[in-house]
Write a protein that holds these residues in place. Structure first.
Motif, PDB file in Angstrom:
ATOM      1  N   GLY A 187       0.655  -0.975   0.292  1.00 27.98           N
ATOM      2  CA  GLY A 187      -0.181   0.176   0.283  1.00 27.98           C
ATOM      3  C   GLY A 187       0.794   1.544   0.335  1.00 27.98           C
ATOM      4  N   ILE A 188       0.411   2.714  -0.323  1.00 27.22           N
ATOM      5  CA  ILE A 188       0.848   3.287  -0.444  1.00 27.22           C
ATOM      6  C   ILE A 188       1.173   4.593   1.077  1.00 27.22           C
ATOM      7  CG2 ILE A 188       0.498   6.091  -0.908  1.00 27.22           C
ATOM      8  CD1 ILE A 188      -0.019   5.263  -3.946  1.00 27.22           C
ATOM      9  N   ILE A 189       1.417   4.984   1.461  1.00 30.64           N
ATOM     10  CA  ILE A 189       1.772   5.777   2.684  1.00 30.64           C
ATOM     11  C   ILE A 189       1.455   7.165   2.902  1.00 30.64           C
ATOM     12  CG2 ILE A 189       3.219   6.292   4.964  1.00 30.64           C
ATOM     13  CD1 ILE A 189       4.602   3.550   4.543  1.00 30.64           C
ATOM     14  N   SER A 190       0.429   7.275   3.957  1.00 35.65           N
ATOM     15  CA  SER A 190      -0.283   8.618   3.922  1.00 35.65           C
ATOM     16  C   SER A 190       0.105   8.648   5.391  1.00 35.65           C
ATOM     17  CB  SER A 190      -1.883   8.644   3.756  1.00 35.65           C
ATOM     18  OG  SER A 190      -2.217   9.418   3.502  1.00 35.65           O
ATOM     19  N   GLY A 191       1.410   9.706   5.716  1.00 35.15           N
ATOM     20  CA  GLY A 191       1.407  10.358   7.012  1.00 35.15           C
ATOM     21  C   GLY A 191       2.188   9.136   7.478  1.00 35.15           C
ATOM     22  N   THR A 192       1.100   8.262   8.418  1.00 32.11           N
ATOM     23  CA  THR A 192       1.165   7.386   9.740  1.00 32.11           C
ATOM     24  C   THR A 192       0.684   5.920   9.233  1.00 32.11           C
ATOM     25  OG1 THR A 192       0.597   7.684  11.449  1.00 32.11           O
ATOM     26  CG2 THR A 192       2.756   8.719  11.537  1.00 32.11           C
ATOM     27  N   ALA A 193      -0.434   6.528   8.215  1.00 30.22           N
ATOM     28  CA  ALA A 193      -1.291   5.249   7.293  1.00 30.22           C
ATOM     29  C   ALA A 193      -1.052   4.870   6.286  1.00 30.22           C
ATOM     30  CB  ALA A 193      -2.607   6.409   7.276  1.00 30.22           C
ATOM     31  N   VAL A 194      -1.906   3.400   6.448  1.00 33.60           N
ATOM     32  CA  VAL A 194      -1.379   2.865   4.821  1.00 33.60           C
ATOM     33  C   VAL A 194      -2.730   2.683   4.105  1.00 33.60           C
ATOM     34  CG1 VAL A 194      -1.544   0.408   6.099  1.00 33.60           C
ATOM     35  CG2 VAL A 194      -0.252   0.458   4.070  1.00 33.60           C
ATOM     36  N   VAL A 195      -2.126   2.480   3.040  1.00 33.68           N
ATOM     37  CA  VAL A 195      -3.728   2.249   2.067  1.00 33.68           C
ATOM     38  C   VAL A 195      -3.454   1.450   1.488  1.00 33.68           C
ATOM     39  CG1 VAL A 195      -5.020   3.688   0.843  1.00 33.68           C
ATOM     40  CG2 VAL A 195      -3.863   4.904   2.195  1.00 33.68           C
ATOM     41  N   CYS A 196      -4.506   0.329   1.716  1.00 31.21           N
ATOM     42  CA  CYS A 196      -4.631  -1.597   0.757  1.00 31.21           C
ATOM     43  C   CYS A 196      -4.606  -1.051  -0.086  1.00 31.21           C
ATOM     44  CB  CYS A 196      -6.028  -2.341   1.992  1.00 31.21           C
ATOM     45  SG  CYS A 196      -6.324  -3.332   0.623  1.00 31.21           S
ATOM     46  N   PRO A 197      -3.701  -1.729  -0.857  1.00 34.37           N
ATOM     47  CA  PRO A 197      -3.648  -1.441  -2.648  1.00 34.37           C
ATOM     48  C   PRO A 197      -5.445  -2.203  -2.774  1.00 34.37           C
ATOM     49  CG  PRO A 197      -2.329  -3.409  -2.139  1.00 34.37           C
ATOM     50  CD  PRO A 197      -3.100  -2.817  -0.358  1.00 34.37           C
ATOM     51  N   LEU A 198      -6.216  -2.889  -2.933  1.00 35.60           N
ATOM     52  CA  LEU A 198      -6.898  -3.861  -3.461  1.00 35.60           C
ATOM     53  C   LEU A 198      -8.241  -2.681  -3.612  1.00 35.60           C
ATOM     54  CD1 LEU A 198      -7.014  -7.225  -2.511  1.00 35.60           C
ATOM     55  CD2 LEU A 198      -5.905  -5.406  -4.144  1.00 35.60           C
ATOM     56  N   HIS A 199      -8.569  -1.779  -2.051  1.00 34.41           N
ATOM     57  CA  HIS A 199      -9.822  -1.665  -1.992  1.00 34.41           C
ATOM     58  C   HIS A 199      -9.532  -0.244  -1.772  1.00 34.41           C
ATOM     59  CE1 HIS A 199     -10.501  -4.995  -2.729  1.00 34.41           C
ATOM     60  NE2 HIS A 199     -11.707  -4.944  -3.693  1.00 34.41           N
ATOM     61  N   GLY A 200      -8.661   0.367  -0.909  1.00 34.84           N
ATOM     62  CA  GLY A 200      -8.731   1.235  -0.394  1.00 34.84           C
ATOM     63  C   GLY A 200      -8.565   2.115   0.626  1.00 34.84           C
ATOM     64  N   ARG A 201      -8.806   0.609   1.243  1.00 31.31           N
ATOM     65  CA  ARG A 201      -9.015   1.114   3.271  1.00 31.31           C
ATOM     66  C   ARG A 201      -8.017   1.214   4.275  1.00 31.31           C
ATOM     67  NH1 ARG A 201     -13.361  -0.419   1.358  1.00 31.31           N
ATOM     68  NH2 ARG A 201     -15.209  -2.026   2.727  1.00 31.31           N
ATOM     69  N   HIS A 202      -7.829   2.171   4.846  1.00 33.32           N
ATOM     70  CA  HIS A 202      -6.352   2.650   5.633  1.00 33.32           C
ATOM     71  C   HIS A 202      -6.950   2.547   6.975  1.00 33.32           C
ATOM     72  CE1 HIS A 202      -7.395   5.841   2.339  1.00 33.32           C
ATOM     73  NE2 HIS A 202      -6.563   6.743   2.804  1.00 33.32           N
ATOM     74  N   PHE A 203      -5.104   2.728   6.964  1.00 41.37           N
ATOM     75  CA  PHE A 203      -5.084   2.121   8.474  1.00 41.37           C
ATOM     76  C   PHE A 203      -4.110   2.333   8.941  1.00 41.37           C
ATOM     77  CE2 PHE A 203      -7.299  -1.383   6.749  1.00 41.37           C
ATOM     78  CZ  PHE A 203      -8.382  -2.205   7.320  1.00 41.37           C
ATOM     79  N   ASP A 204      -4.181   2.843  10.454  1.00 31.75           N
ATOM     80  CA  ASP A 204      -2.804   3.630  11.011  1.00 31.75           C
ATOM     81  C   ASP A 204      -1.710   2.399  11.306  1.00 31.75           C
ATOM     82  OD1 ASP A 204      -2.033   5.047  12.584  1.00 31.75           O
ATOM     83  OD2 ASP A 204      -2.500   4.961  14.320  1.00 31.75           O
TER      84      ASP A 204
END
Lengths: 807, 113
Positions: free
Chosen positions: B53-70
């Protein structure tokens, strides 16, 4: 003979006053002296020039033609040296004598330079005029250690401008917190955090004891003995009215030139306006009250004495993009009877403080979230009794009658403080030009074109006045940036930014997200023709490993098969690869290619090596393929060599990136077997010519392509294709398919700017395309030269782990 | 604590993640500009590989459907997503990333409830 009016000062207040005088009778014979060599420009926007967001030309308010057509004698670069009040004449710096019947002093203010030893060293600057700005621009460079002395509005704006230019910036402030006159200490702390998050160092409180250096500055020493390295120093410690001319002429002067409510000085023939004035003990640094002064003075001077000037409650807003600060009214909470309502959320950097007395709003501080400012300002101006709304003060409901605020404003009230545009002028323009959108309003009236803080007010005004108001769709790229994709592209181009992290650090929220990072990656690749700092971490996984991720985390592999033509040898290798890597599915795609599905990431380099074919880019926003028919090669009906032309087309564009995926088709006759008219770009062969068509689609949307041009030879068709292709690359928004692009711009405009463009423009487009092409390469070469050692491999722990230990 | 040496820091480029499989456990270690953070590598939504996934700050974005997790807490960034991820204590010593594989922790253990 009309009366002679002389204006000493060619700045915003003086010229605004002249503009009003020109609208009134009687007419005057007007002479303006300006110390600066420039025509009147918008001083408020110098910080934007410093930051590269505007050019010097864009902030000009009155061009030389304005002076000429109004019969104004403009002496630019000539200051008034002396006033001979008894003879009613001014003597300028060149010794010339100019007589007046009425004299307006609009001499403005200059930077206050604190008495610090060493302020005269080289590379110590102030930030007050266009020339100051140019001098800073000439010195600003990447890594330059710049120190700004002064943490007020101007200092912070200068700091941001220098930081955007790549300087390593520190702000020094004498006080415990930034902008202490407009904010309280908590608000100042929120502002400090936001400024620091932009990458600017803030040192508080620091008293500068000396500016060090041998000839030119090399550092600062503070009163506590501490030293700081500095190659450039900007002093932004406040302003002082330019009142010396008036003082020497014997006018009554305190800090500024003393004026009464009619802007009259102690001499009956002399008036003053702007930052050089002092009215009821108050001097001025913000522009809005000065436009009011200009209007009042115009009435006084033209014999319509009557309107009086009263200084409004101060309101300040920082014009740094991404730093939202608003402060207005009285923020003194120590006064008896004042109640304070406060809200803060450190995680989003929002701070709100409202000061009430007798249930009426007296002052406010908003940091990080200024969306409710218009409601608060309305409450404050109108003295609304808030007793019934005490529970909703921090999240005020939208006004029940949104048009009321507009209806309550007088036509003479200023809407856009930066450009001095009043409500009445806007309403006049709306009717005269049939304006329905904010964009058109900006174009026609200049309102909201500077700091943009009145955009909301302009929109509400438009909504209330225009019969066919149209809301503009919000076009910001994502919440990481306060700009549209197009605006950001201009900024990145202008600032020569070359990496995603740099753009995020300077213009975004420093984090980025899955929306803006790939968009910026594309933008940088396109703008710099591939000569940028590629950042794999900013790209989607498909572009990190050059394959298309599937629902189970495996990948699909589509080798390039130009024009859909393959060979027994290639087919054998594909079959062998499918066996060797136990590929679960081999499928013919809709694009005349072969897809190997279910490949593990770790197998990708081996698969590519064994295939010995190039990447088909089936995983990216880039050039997919050219679908062809067999044309004159085999077909009984073919009239053009579609196969070889298609292969050549694919060769010219392959390995390049586009705003969205880009599919092409070439057909040898109008029967259109390879469906060229529903491709992003198609060639349709006819007897003796090619039709080049663009913007077709047969996906989520179905759209027949528009005809771009008809040409005789394949080479001409290829050139037309190149022009359109590069034009789309440069002007398409990220994730905008060609069919949306063509509809947005219109095919006529596209023709004019591509195939019908002047030869020079065409050459430039082609040149940029060819430069990008020269730097592009087959992504699958990374099978032997990976971007990093673990691009494809699964990491093995360095130590053995007993599975029984795991939870 | 039960630290396991995983890999050298340079094997995980800045703002990217890498998967590590140990038996049935698959973790993803991220380099958030020099800070290393570890989560389990499977998106609770459809099992997407979070390491990609792409990292946004300290979150990661799942490459399949865009769920964000810290990455720090394993918590989903949007409240509408019910499940959270296990995080693992991670530290760097002598240029080597160490993870305590035995101390995986979910903030909401009975998240589905």
């Amino acid at each position: 003979m009309p009366d002679k009016l002389v204006v000493a000062g060619n700045g915003m207040a003086g010229v605004a006053c002249v503009e009003h005088i020109l609208k009134c009778s009687p007419s005057f014979d007007i002479t303006i002296f300006g110390d600066e060599t420039h025509v009147n420009y918008n001083r408020i926007m110098l910080s934007m020039v410093l930051a590269g967001e505007k050019s010097a030309e864009e902030i000009m308010l009155n061009d030389i033609e304005w002076y000429r057509s109004n019969g104004i004698h403009a002496h630019l670069g000539v200051r008034v040296a002396r006033i001979d009040c008894s003879a009613r004449a001014v003597i300028d710096g060149e010794g010339r004598r100019t007589e007046y019947d009425k004299l307006i002093l609009a001499t403005g203010s200059s930077a206050f330079i604190p008495p610090i030893p060493g302020v005269d060293k080289q590379n110590v600057h102030v930030f007050r005029t266009l020339d100051d700005t140019r001098a800073l621009l000439a010195k600003a460079r990447k890594g330059l250690k710049a120190v700004v002395i002064g943490g007020g509005l101007l200092g912070l704006e200068a700091a941001r401008g220098l930081q955007v230019r790549g300087c390593d910036v520190t702000v020094i402030h004498l006080m415990e917190s930034l902008m202490e006159r407009q904010l309280d200490s908590a608000g100042g702390e929120y502002l400090k955090r936001r400024i620091e998050s932009l990458g600017i160092r803030v040192m508080l409180p620091r008293q500068t004891a000396a500016i060090l250096g041998n000839g030119h500055v090399d550092g600062l020493r503070f009163a506590n003995g501490e030293e700081l390295e500095a190659e450039l120093v900007v002093i932004a410690a406040g302003i002082k009215p330019n009142a010396a001319l008036a003082r020497e002429a014997g006018l009554k002067v305190n800090r500024g030139i003393i004026v009464n409510d009619y802007l009259e000085t102690s001499d009956p023939n002399i008036f003053a306006v702007g930052e050089c004035t002092e009215h009821r003990g108050q001097t001025f640094g913000l522009v809005a009250p000065l436009f009011d002064q200009a209007r009042v003075l115009a009435a006084t001077v033209t014999g319509n004495r009557g309107p009086v000037f009263s200084a409004p409650a101060p309101a300040a807003k920082l014009k740094i993009m991404g730093v939202d600060i608003f402060s207005a009214g009285s923020i003194d909470e120590s006064e008896p009877g004042v109640e304070v309502i406060r809200y803060e959320d450190p995680s989003v950097g929002a701070y709100k403080k409202l000061l009430l007395k007798n249930n009426r709003l007296r002052g406010m501080i908003l940091v990080g979230d200024i969306a409710d400012e218009p409601v608060y300002m309305d409450w404050m101006r109108s003295g609304t009794d808030l007793a019934a709304m005490r529970r909703q003060l921090l999240c005020p409901p939208p006004p029940s009658d949104p048009g009321l605020e507009i209806a309550e404003m007088a036509d003479s009230e200023t809407i856009c403080g930066c450009n001095g545009v009043r409500k009445g002028e806007i309403i006049e323009a709306i009717h005269k030009y049939g304006i329905t959108t904010l964009g058109k309003l900006k174009e026609r009236t200049k309102a909201s074109t500077s700091c943009g803080s009145c955009a909301g007010l302009c929109e509400r005004l438009l909504r209330a006045v225009a019969p066919d108001f149209q809301e503009e769709t919000r076009t910001t790229l994502c919440s990481c940036f306060p700009f549209s994709y197009e605006r950001l592209r201009d900024i990145v181009r202008g600032q020569q930014l070359k990496s995603v992290e740099e753009v995020l650090a300077v213009y975004g929220n420093r984090k980025g997200c899955e929306v803006c990072k790939p968009a910026l990656s594309y933008m940088l690749d396109m703008l710099w023709c591939g000569n940028h700092d590629e950042d794999r971490s900013a790209r989607f996984i498909n572009d990190r490993v050059h394959a298309n991720i599937q629902k189970d985390g495996t990948f699909s592999v589509v080798p390039r098969m130009r024009g859909g033509v393959t060979s027994p040898d290639e087919l054998r290798r594909i079959a062998d690869v499918a066996d060797k890597y136990k590929i679960p599915m081999v499928k013919v795609t809709g694009s005349q290619r072969i897809d190997l599905l279910g490949v593990k990431k770790a197998d990708l380099p081996g698969v590519w090596r064994d295939l010995g074919m190039n990447s088909g880019q089936a995983y990216t926003k880039g050039v997919r393929m050219v679908k062809t028919c067999v044309g004159t090669e085999f077909c009984r009906y073919g009239v053009q060599d579609s196969t070889n032309t298609g292969i050549e087309l694919e060769r010219r564009f392959e390995n390049l990136f586009t705003p969205h995926k880009f599919k092409m088709g070439v057909v040898g006759c109008p029967r259109n077997c390879a469906e060229a008219t529903v491709k992003d770009l198609g060639f349709v062969g006819q007897e003796g010519s090619w039709q080049v068509v663009v913007g077709g689609a047969a996906g989520k949307s179905v759209r027949k392509a528009d005809l771009l041009i008809t040409v005789e030879t394949s080479e001409q068709a290829l050139e037309a294709a190149e022009l359109f292709f590069q034009y789309y690359r440069e002007n398409g928004n990220y994730l905008e398919r060609s069919y949306d692009f063509v509809e947005r711009l219109g095919i006529e405009k596209i023709r004019k700017e591509t195939v019908y463009a002047p030869a020079e423009e065409k050459r430039k487009l082609l040149d940029r395309l060819h430069r990008s092409k020269a730097l592009s390469r087959d992504a699958w070469l990374e099978r032997d030269r990976p971007a990093n050692p673990t691009q494809f491999v699964q990491i093995e722990p360095m130590e053995k782990v007993l599975e029984t230990q795991l939870v | 604590m039960n630290w396991t040496k995983i890999t050298r820091v340079e094997n995980i480029p800045p703002r990217e993640g890498r998967p590590v499989r140990i038996g049935n456990l698959e973790i993803a270690i991220f380099n958030v500009n020099g800070r290393f953070l570890t989560i389990e590598n499977s998106c609770p939504h459809r099992g997407g590989p979070l390491c990609d996934g792409i990292i946004s700050g300290t979150a990661v974005v799942c490459p399949l459907h865009g769920r964000h997790f810290d990455l720090e807490t394993g918590m989903p960034m949007r409240v509408s997503e019910p499940a959270c991820l296990a995080t693992f204590p991670t530290r760097v010593e002598d240029g080597i990333v160490l993870v305590d594989l035995t101390a995986g922790h979910r903030v909401m253990e009975d998240a589905a409830a």
